[in-house]
Design an enzyme around this catalytic site. Structure first.
Site, PDB file in Angstrom:
ATOM      1  N   GLU A  92       0.075  -6.636   2.712  1.00 37.98           N
ATOM      2  CA  GLU A  92       1.258  -7.456   2.522  1.00 37.98           C
ATOM      3  C   GLU A  92       2.536  -6.756   2.951  1.00 37.98           C
ATOM      4  O   GLU A  92       2.648  -5.535   2.905  1.00 37.98           O
ATOM      5  CB  GLU A  92       1.385  -7.837   1.050  1.00 37.98           C
ATOM      6  CG  GLU A  92       0.351  -8.859   0.679  1.00 37.98           C
ATOM      7  CD  GLU A  92       0.494  -9.326  -0.749  1.00 37.98           C
ATOM      8  OE1 GLU A  92      -0.150 -10.320  -1.079  1.00 37.98           O
ATOM      9  OE2 GLU A  92       1.232  -8.710  -1.513  1.00 37.98           O
ATOM     10  N   CYS A 119      -1.603   0.904 -10.812  1.00 38.27           N
ATOM     11  CA  CYS A 119      -1.337   0.252  -9.527  1.00 38.27           C
ATOM     12  C   CYS A 119      -2.526  -0.601  -9.123  1.00 38.27           C
ATOM     13  O   CYS A 119      -3.658  -0.106  -9.088  1.00 38.27           O
ATOM     14  CB  CYS A 119      -1.069   1.322  -8.470  1.00 38.27           C
ATOM     15  SG  CYS A 119      -0.955   0.664  -6.793  1.00 38.27           S
TER      16      CYS A 119
HETATM   17  N1  SAH Z   1       1.749   5.068  -2.349  1.00 43.28           N
HETATM   18  C1  SAH Z   1       3.146   5.227  -2.387  1.00 43.28           C
HETATM   19  C2  SAH Z   1       3.901   3.982  -1.990  1.00 43.28           C
HETATM   20  C3  SAH Z   1       3.381   2.645  -2.446  1.00 43.28           C
HETATM   21  S1  SAH Z   1       3.594   2.222  -4.126  1.00 43.28           S
HETATM   22  C4  SAH Z   1       3.594   5.697  -3.763  1.00 43.28           C
HETATM   23  O1  SAH Z   1       2.807   5.680  -4.681  1.00 43.28           O
HETATM   24  O2  SAH Z   1       4.744   6.101  -3.878  1.00 43.28           O
HETATM   25  C5  SAH Z   1       5.345   1.936  -4.283  1.00 43.28           C
HETATM   26  C6  SAH Z   1       5.866   2.167  -5.697  1.00 43.28           C
HETATM   27  O3  SAH Z   1       5.394   1.150  -6.606  1.00 43.28           O
HETATM   28  C7  SAH Z   1       5.411   3.496  -6.271  1.00 43.28           C
HETATM   29  O4  SAH Z   1       6.456   4.165  -6.920  1.00 43.28           O
HETATM   30  C8  SAH Z   1       4.393   3.053  -7.287  1.00 43.28           C
HETATM   31  O5  SAH Z   1       4.212   4.016  -8.263  1.00 43.28           O
HETATM   32  C9  SAH Z   1       4.956   1.754  -7.790  1.00 43.28           C
HETATM   33  N2  SAH Z   1       3.974   0.900  -8.486  1.00 43.28           N
HETATM   34  C10 SAH Z   1       2.670   0.780  -8.211  1.00 43.28           C
HETATM   35  N3  SAH Z   1       2.093  -0.100  -9.063  1.00 43.28           N
HETATM   36  C11 SAH Z   1       3.069  -0.544  -9.886  1.00 43.28           C
HETATM   37  C12 SAH Z   1       3.100  -1.481 -10.955  1.00 43.28           C
HETATM   38  N4  SAH Z   1       2.014  -2.141 -11.348  1.00 43.28           N
HETATM   39  N5  SAH Z   1       4.281  -1.690 -11.566  1.00 43.28           N
HETATM   40  C13 SAH Z   1       5.393  -1.042 -11.154  1.00 43.28           C
HETATM   41  N6  SAH Z   1       5.420  -0.155 -10.147  1.00 43.28           N
HETATM   42  C14 SAH Z   1       4.267   0.095  -9.514  1.00 43.28           C
HETATM   43 FE1  SF4 Z   2       0.897   4.448  -4.418  1.00 43.35          FE
HETATM   44 FE2  SF4 Z   2      -0.822   5.295  -6.298  1.00 43.35          FE
HETATM   45 FE3  SF4 Z   2      -0.744   2.703  -5.669  1.00 43.35          FE
HETATM   46 FE4  SF4 Z   2      -1.756   4.444  -3.938  1.00 43.35          FE
HETATM   47  S1  SF4 Z   2      -2.609   3.969  -5.948  1.00 43.35           S
HETATM   48  S2  SF4 Z   2      -0.338   2.788  -3.501  1.00 43.35           S
HETATM   49  S3  SF4 Z   2      -0.461   6.228  -4.312  1.00 43.35           S
HETATM   50  S4  SF4 Z   2       0.917   3.893  -6.596  1.00 43.35           S
END
Ligand code: SAH
Ligand code: SF4
Length: 369
Positions: A92, A119
């Site tokens: 996405e 996540c």
């Molecule tokens: N992998 C990278 C970038 C993608 S995630 C990283 O982890 O930084 C982008 C942001 O969204 C990250 O800070 C992640 O921790 C946050 N994130 C992921 N799942 C989330 C959720 N369910 N609620 C709020 N933030 C979330």
């Molecule tokens: Fe980012 Fe962790 Fe989600 Fe991977 S699993 S996209 S590192 S927040």
């Protein structure tokens, strides 16, 4: 030889390709501008390009974006696209309009191998790296379809954040040419300060990015101590907090901004107590110039976690602010179309059953404080 997708080349790459075809380098600049600034996908459109070059390209190369599975427009103007990347995988991109900017949130992988506890991408497991062409295609498509929709020839997207699906620094080789295309004056001409790579903390790649292509850096911290971060962001076991903060300090010697943004996902009764805020102050104060971005957790059913209440988020923020750390609470955008952080690509298949492993290993709250 297989035909190549020209979306996968940064300008030096395209120049090398044109030279292989026996063409002058400056032709590559013209071609690059047609592709990225005008959104052209058909060589016949490129009226000022020598006919001989257009004919050479026609058999050997193409310009193709991703197939769009769906497009959702939120009441607040946020637009979310779901793109097909083959074999049952989807990624996405999300466009977030604000008064003074337009931000596109871009994916770097189908799924993610890091497996963060909170996540939904992490719960899906890892499918594959996106190619440079697939990363750039998200911006190419979004920019030009938004221009058409808004009936403008002006640039719509001013900022890119690599905060969609995936860990960008675990797809480094494909990421860097994509960043270069975003930054190139003949491409999207984005400022280095307005392109942000967000990482869960792949330390060696933070160092490489500093040397190869320094852009703004956001680091997903989520915990003030190693035992808790080990549970939330499993990569912490490999690159613990102290090493990560050292890499952040090194990064700042070359970064376009003079601070690192730390992201902190607010999880009720897991990482959101005032005591933990004080630990965070101790960890960061006078060590790394930074800003804190608190992200209220976006819940999804399999997570077993709860979003911190606004009262707890505010109390946590207050401790940081009192200590002199610039702190913002991220507004949730596009909630009604599931475009908020961590809710991306809900439809993607779970191939690795990662979510089952995670649900069986609940976060140990008692140990973590
Ligand atoms: N992998 C990278 C970038 C993608 S995630 C990283 O982890 O930084 C982008 C942001 O969204 C990250 O800070 C992640 O921790 C946050 N994130 C992921 N799942 C989330 C959720 N369910 N609620 C709020 N933030 C979330
Ligand atoms: Fe980012 Fe962790 Fe989600 Fe991977 S699993 S996209 S590192 S927040």
């Amino acid at each position: 030889m297989d035909a190549v997708n020209l979306l996968g080349f940064d300008l030096p790459g395209l120049a090398a390709y044109c030279e292989q075809l026996g063409e002058k380098k400056f032709r590559a600049t013209q071609l690059f501008r047609w592709i990225h600034q005008k959104g052209a996908s058909d060589f016949d459109q490129m009226s000022d390009l020598a006919k001989s070059l257009r004919e050479k390209l026609a058999g050997r190369a193409f310009i193709r974006g991703l197939d769009v599975i769906s497009e959702h427009v939120s009441a607040d103007g946020t637009v979310k696209w779901l793109f097909d990347v083959g074999a049952g995988n989807a990624v996405e991109a999300v466009f977030i309009p604000e008064d003074d900017r337009g931000t596109l949130c871009v994916s770097s992988q189908a799924g993610c191998a890091v497996g963060c506890r909170f996540c939904s991408t992490g719960h899906q497991g890892f499918s594959r790296n996106l190619t440079t062409a697939e990363i750039v295609a998200q911006l190419w498509f979004a920019e030009h379809s938004l221009r058409k929709r808004l009936n403008t020839t002006e640039r719509v997207i001013s900022n890119v954040v690599m905060m969609g699906m995936g860990e960008p620094l675990q797809n480094y080789d494909q990421l860097v040419p994509a960043l270069r295309t975003m930054l190139d004056d003949h491409g999207y001409g984005l400022s280095r300060r307005r392109v942000t790579v967000s990482t869960s903390g792949v330390v060696p790649m933070i160092d490489r990015l500093r040397e190869d292509c320094p852009v703004a850096l956001a680091v997903s911290l989520h915990a003030p101590t190693d035992p808790l971060r080990d549970q939330l962001v499993p990569l912490n076991k490999k690159y613990p907090i102290a090493e990560l903060l050292e890499a952040c300090k090194r990064y700042l010697t070359a970064a376009p901004r003079d601070f690192i943004t730390f992201e902190y996902c607010m999880l009720q009764e897991v990482n959101d107590s005032p005591e933990q805020a004080r630990e965070l102050v101790k960890l960061l104060k006078n060590r790394v110039p930074c800003k804190l971005n608190l992200i209220p957790f976006n819940p999804f059913p399999a997570s077993g976690l709860v979003r911190s209440t606004n009262v707890r988020v505010q109390a946590f923020a207050e401790v940081l602010i009192q200590a002199g750390i610039v702190t913002t609470v991220r507004k949730t955008r596009g909630d009604d179309i599931d475009a908020a952080c961590g809710q991306l690509a809900g439809e993607v298949q779970d191939r690795t059953r990662a979510h089952i492993r995670m649900v069986r290993a609940p976060v140990n709250v008692a140990k973590s404080t």
